[in-house]
Design an enzyme around this catalytic site. Sequence first.
Site: not given
Length: 504
Positions: A64, A426, A430, A446
Amino acid sequence: MELPDKEICYRALRSRDARFDGLIFVGVTSTGIYCRPVCPARSAKFENCRFFGSAAAAQEEGFRPCLICRPETAPEMASWRGTSNTVSRALALISDGALDGDAASVETLAERLGLGERQLRRLFLQHLGASPVAVAQTRRVLFAKQLIHETRMPMTEIAMAAGFGSVRRFNEVFHKLFRRAPSALRRKAAGGTASAQAGVTLRLRYRPPYDWDAILHYLQVRAIPGVEHVEDEVYRRTVEVDGCSGSVEVRHEPKRQSLGVTIRFPNVQSLPAIVTRVRRLFDVGADIETIDEHLSRDPVLALLVAQRPGLRAPGGWDGFELAVRAILGQQISVTAARRLAGQLVALHGARVPENEQVRPELTHVFPTPKRLAAAKALGLGMPGARLSCLKALAEAVVAEPNLFRPFGTIEEAIGRLRSIRGVGEWTAQYIALRALRETDAFPATDIGLLRGAEKIDGTRPTSAGLLTRAESWRPWRAYAAQHLWAADGPLSVPLSVPVRSAHE
Ligand SMILES: [Zn+2]
């Protein structure tokens, strides 16, 4: 289960080593209770300790949760289980409620991930030491417990918010686990407001370090007018989930190694999904020590990591919103993209009624895919090809609402995105990086990344060259990308090594 050996775990426990918080849990056989390694209660004897890699594993063995150290507040690890992308994806779906409700099944979940049910169970046992159902059950219990402790929400609301489906089931589970009613666990001093509508505040703990300045700056310069606002170190935004709208506020509580999150939302059942989004946006679950250490094996990257320990890879709030931003941002500056996003919101986003606005700046919710798909003209001053790409995206999401859900492999996800007219490599990379939270996504073409690489290496690489260079950064290339962007950004710190040539 890949746990350190028992001696090491026990030493971590004895020294209350915070570095193990969220990574190991200890079940004490003499009491039947499981704890975080940082539990202030007296440590148990070595022979009475059993160690687990997840709360669910401890709970499945009948332990628990401790009422003192509260395992539900341990930093939630997501990406350290990067050894299995399938498990990470499955966990993301479970936290979105994939196993809540009577109709849900492990079979359907496995199907969405593209594997068989037995295979999924085996992966869960291997990586988490618990079955998918036990993981979902533990999440519900721990989330409910957090709401009981940290808010004044009524128990009926908590039962719904945590995904129990009925108050009866909620009571049953708590009686079995704690031998008392859920309300008996609430301390009289519990603060906060009494309903989700008025606002509930929760703490999300992270594993330090956490570069708050960097992430806040990242969000601030991209804040969509009308939808997002950053002021006095607080990030605020409007939220739309399943046709309801509300707001979220996030602040840093460095002393508690937590983010404080206030959610105002009319439908309590959306709370777990909203918390999941906040975690994703602020990358709360990253095992940042492991990541920083791995990236530091590259001596040049090590300098960047030393400058920005704890740099996170921000996620997207919502896949569609993120993808729209990515398309708006093709070939233009962050500022110009932000302005366009603001126009899009003003033209097509639903207005927030004035009496529900938490800030005068937060006037709209981000437009839904349906709305953009149905719009005759988008009314934005940008090239026609990009406008039709936006339309194609909106239509694709209307046709396949799960487009941004984690399922299948990263290559499949990229392929699905690239099948949308106008979405190139790209943009797809992304979106994978931000919306699908792929820790290894890397948009190598990029320009900011190439410039960042030039800052550290002295010469600007080709995309192919950067990809080769990035091989050793796997499986954390998304974080390496974040460091390169930071090196290229306005907050960049001059490097302390001689740079061979300084362009710009
Ligand atoms: Zn404890």
